[in-house]
Structures are given as structure tokens and as C-alpha cells.
Write a protein that holds these residues in place. Sequence first.
Motif, PDB file in Angstrom:
ATOM      1  N   ALA A  71       0.830  -1.206   0.000  1.00 50.45           N
ATOM      2  CA  ALA A  71       0.000   0.000   0.000  1.00 50.45           C
ATOM      3  C   ALA A  71       0.868   1.261   0.000  1.00 50.45           C
ATOM      4  CB  ALA A  71      -0.923  -0.004   1.215  1.00 50.45           C
ATOM      5  N   MET A  72       1.938   1.261   0.794  1.00 54.19           N
ATOM      6  CA  MET A  72       2.867   2.391   0.808  1.00 54.19           C
ATOM      7  C   MET A  72       3.447   2.619  -0.584  1.00 54.19           C
ATOM      8  SD  MET A  72       5.220   1.620   4.157  1.00 54.19           S
ATOM      9  CE  MET A  72       4.534   0.988   5.688  1.00 54.19           C
ATOM     10  N   SER A  73       3.870   1.529  -1.216  1.00 54.39           N
ATOM     11  CA  SER A  73       4.493   1.617  -2.530  1.00 54.39           C
ATOM     12  C   SER A  73       3.524   2.164  -3.571  1.00 54.39           C
ATOM     13  CB  SER A  73       4.995   0.233  -2.972  1.00 54.39           C
ATOM     14  OG  SER A  73       5.975  -0.245  -2.088  1.00 54.39           O
ATOM     15  N   TYR A  74       2.272   1.688  -3.502  1.00 54.34           N
ATOM     16  CA  TYR A  74       1.268   2.155  -4.457  1.00 54.34           C
ATOM     17  C   TYR A  74       1.020   3.655  -4.269  1.00 54.34           C
ATOM     18  CZ  TYR A  74      -3.050   2.558  -7.105  1.00 54.34           C
ATOM     19  OH  TYR A  74      -4.001   2.948  -8.015  1.00 54.34           O
ATOM     20  N   ALA A  75       0.877   4.071  -3.003  1.00 56.33           N
ATOM     21  CA  ALA A  75       0.607   5.488  -2.721  1.00 56.33           C
ATOM     22  C   ALA A  75       1.762   6.380  -3.168  1.00 56.33           C
ATOM     23  CB  ALA A  75       0.338   5.677  -1.235  1.00 56.33           C
ATOM     24  N   GLU A  76       2.981   5.888  -3.019  1.00 55.45           N
ATOM     25  CA  GLU A  76       4.158   6.664  -3.445  1.00 55.45           C
ATOM     26  C   GLU A  76       4.240   6.756  -4.961  1.00 55.45           C
ATOM     27  OE1 GLU A  76       7.785   7.059  -5.324  1.00 55.45           O
ATOM     28  OE2 GLU A  76       7.390   4.988  -4.686  1.00 55.45           O
ATOM     29  N   ARG A  77       3.871   5.680  -5.644  1.00 53.75           N
ATOM     30  CA  ARG A  77       3.998   5.638  -7.104  1.00 53.75           C
ATOM     31  C   ARG A  77       2.800   6.279  -7.812  1.00 53.75           C
ATOM     32  NH1 ARG A  77       6.228   0.316 -10.066  1.00 53.75           N
ATOM     33  NH2 ARG A  77       7.950   0.935  -8.700  1.00 53.75           N
ATOM     34  N   TYR A  78       1.605   6.122  -7.234  1.00 49.31           N
ATOM     35  CA  TYR A  78       0.395   6.637  -7.896  1.00 49.31           C
ATOM     36  C   TYR A  78      -0.404   7.544  -6.943  1.00 49.31           C
ATOM     37  CZ  TYR A  78       1.513   2.671 -10.931  1.00 49.31           C
ATOM     38  OH  TYR A  78       2.151   1.768 -11.743  1.00 49.31           O
ATOM     39  N   PRO A  79       0.190   8.592  -6.435  1.00 52.02           N
ATOM     40  CA  PRO A  79      -0.491   9.436  -5.439  1.00 52.02           C
ATOM     41  C   PRO A  79      -1.763  10.098  -5.979  1.00 52.02           C
ATOM     42  CG  PRO A  79       1.479  10.530  -6.266  1.00 52.02           C
ATOM     43  CD  PRO A  79       1.530   9.123  -6.775  1.00 52.02           C
ATOM     44  N   GLN A  80      -1.826  10.277  -7.281  1.00 52.79           N
ATOM     45  CA  GLN A  80      -2.997  10.936  -7.873  1.00 52.79           C
ATOM     46  C   GLN A  80      -4.273  10.103  -7.739  1.00 52.79           C
ATOM     47  OE1 GLN A  80      -0.430   9.609  -9.463  1.00 52.79           O
ATOM     48  NE2 GLN A  80      -0.933   8.868 -11.523  1.00 52.79           N
ATOM     49  N   PHE A  81      -4.109   8.823  -7.426  1.00 53.51           N
ATOM     50  CA  PHE A  81      -5.271   7.944  -7.288  1.00 53.51           C
ATOM     51  C   PHE A  81      -5.614   7.642  -5.822  1.00 53.51           C
ATOM     52  CE2 PHE A  81      -3.400   6.325 -11.431  1.00 53.51           C
ATOM     53  CZ  PHE A  81      -4.274   7.063 -12.221  1.00 53.51           C
ATOM     54  N   VAL A  82      -4.931   8.297  -4.890  1.00 56.21           N
ATOM     55  CA  VAL A  82      -5.096   7.975  -3.464  1.00 56.21           C
ATOM     56  C   VAL A  82      -5.823   9.091  -2.725  1.00 56.21           C
ATOM     57  CG1 VAL A  82      -3.872   7.430  -1.317  1.00 56.21           C
ATOM     58  CG2 VAL A  82      -2.996   6.579  -3.497  1.00 56.21           C
ATOM     59  N   LYS A  83      -6.863   8.709  -1.975  1.00 55.63           N
ATOM     60  CA  LYS A  83      -7.595   9.648  -1.132  1.00 55.63           C
ATOM     61  C   LYS A  83      -7.145   9.561   0.329  1.00 55.63           C
ATOM     62  CE  LYS A  83     -10.775  11.811  -3.632  1.00 55.63           C
ATOM     63  NZ  LYS A  83     -10.968  13.296  -3.581  1.00 55.63           N
ATOM     64  N   ALA A  84      -6.700   8.374   0.724  1.00 59.07           N
ATOM     65  CA  ALA A  84      -6.190   8.170   2.087  1.00 59.07           C
ATOM     66  C   ALA A  84      -5.329   6.912   2.080  1.00 59.07           C
ATOM     67  CB  ALA A  84      -7.324   8.032   3.087  1.00 59.07           C
ATOM     68  N   LEU A  85      -4.269   6.926   2.854  1.00 57.24           N
ATOM     69  CA  LEU A  85      -3.389   5.763   2.979  1.00 57.24           C
ATOM     70  C   LEU A  85      -3.562   5.175   4.375  1.00 57.24           C
ATOM     71  CD1 LEU A  85      -1.081   3.878   2.099  1.00 57.24           C
ATOM     72  CD2 LEU A  85       0.541   5.652   2.816  1.00 57.24           C
ATOM     73  N   VAL A  86      -3.943   3.897   4.422  1.00 55.35           N
ATOM     74  CA  VAL A  86      -4.157   3.208   5.695  1.00 55.35           C
ATOM     75  C   VAL A  86      -3.173   2.045   5.798  1.00 55.35           C
ATOM     76  CG1 VAL A  86      -5.795   1.961   7.153  1.00 55.35           C
ATOM     77  CG2 VAL A  86      -6.607   3.824   5.681  1.00 55.35           C
ATOM     78  N   ILE A  87      -2.349   2.054   6.825  1.00 53.25           N
ATOM     79  CA  ILE A  87      -1.355   1.008   7.053  1.00 53.25           C
ATOM     80  C   ILE A  87      -1.771   0.198   8.273  1.00 53.25           C
ATOM     81  CG2 ILE A  87       1.085   0.498   7.446  1.00 53.25           C
ATOM     82  CD1 ILE A  87       0.539   1.968   4.809  1.00 53.25           C
TER      83      ILE A  87
END
Length: 214
Positions: free
Chosen positions: A3-19
Motif C-alpha cells: 500500500a505504501m508503494s502504491y501510494a508513493e507511485r500513484y499518489p494521484q489515485f489515493v484519497k487516504a493511505l491506511v497502514i
Amino acid sequence: RIAMSYAERYPQFVKALVIEDMDIRVRPMEMNMFRSKSNNRDATISFERDLGVLSRGEGNDHDGDSTSDEEKLIEIFVAEGYPQESVGKWLKEGRIDKQKQPSSSSFYYFSEVNPAFRLLCYEQFFITDHGEQTWLKLAKQSKHYNFPIHVMVADQDKTVCDEESIWLMKNMMKNDDRFMVLHRYKGATHSIHNSSMKEFLGDLRTIIHTASLG
């Protein structure tokens, strides 16, 4: 880590990051508690989660084999380094899905537990500084993308997270004017969504609702 990797690579598609119960420290392969007894990487990578029908049903021999389904499941997962007591727990929790076969006394099994996935996570994410580097890049994105970041941590006696690593994560975000929300769940195990479901879902609903407003 994915999830961290996805948010870092595609931030334009992320509304919130939950770990959920994960830090960013390096974890050498020796820290992997569940490894194949035979140390056969190829066998682990090719692990088949679709376990199929293991027998004709309780009390029925299949080709002269009277071993119970649970005993067969224990044998499968113990070979991959998992403790045998986990199998019964997974059956109760549904992590090993058990479906009655139509017009038969046998059962069909599918495993959500995936030894191949665990091994690949160690090889791709844990044994390098991937976690810290990814987190640093996320922190630096604050000028362009500033979605909320939530880190959920299990009970201090049951979490896999290292406390120093959690505070490093918080400080790295703070240094770049990015806010990280830390949630703690007393009594929860690593799988917070299973062990503290009510609290977990309550927080998740709030996170989703808040993100939908932004």
C-alpha cells in the motif's frame, strides 16, 4: 508495504493511505518465522492456495487414507513452517475457506494464507531499505499531494511493529509538514481487522467518509 508503494507511485489515485500494523524497518530473512522446513524456495513460490477436495468426507477413506481433512491441512502448512495450532484457528476464522460439496459429504478448501506471498514480501520489501526510502518519498510529496496517512498499530505485546520505527515514520512526515495519524488497538493482534473488528471498522468508516469529503 505494498500500500505504501502504491501510494508513493500513484499518489494521484489515493484519497487516504491506511497502514495496518506495519512499520518501515529492514527485516532480514532470518526474522521470517514461517519458512519452509525443506528450505525449498521453488515449492513455496508455487504453493497452490486452491487446496481442493482433500477426502471423500469425514469417516470415509479415500484410496485407503483415513487421515482427516484437518490433519492433511496441518501437514500442508507445517511443511511451510507454520505452527499446527494455527490451522484450526484459520478454519474457525475462515482464513481457510471450507465449502460443503453438493451431493457429497466431502469439503472443498481454499486458503487465504499464502506462503508464496509472504516469501515474496520478504524478498521484495523487507530485506532492503525499501520501507524507509518509500516513506521518505511519501513525505516529500506533501507539496503536491497531501492525502491523510493513518497507521494502525496492534497491542504493544502483539504487534509486529518496532516502536522506534513507528516514531521514525511519524517524525519523517512531520519534518516535511505532513501529518500522520497513529491509531492503537489494545488487545489486538497483527490482524487488527480480525481481532478488533468493531474498532477497526469504526475507524475505517470514519477515514473513508472524511476522505470522500475532500
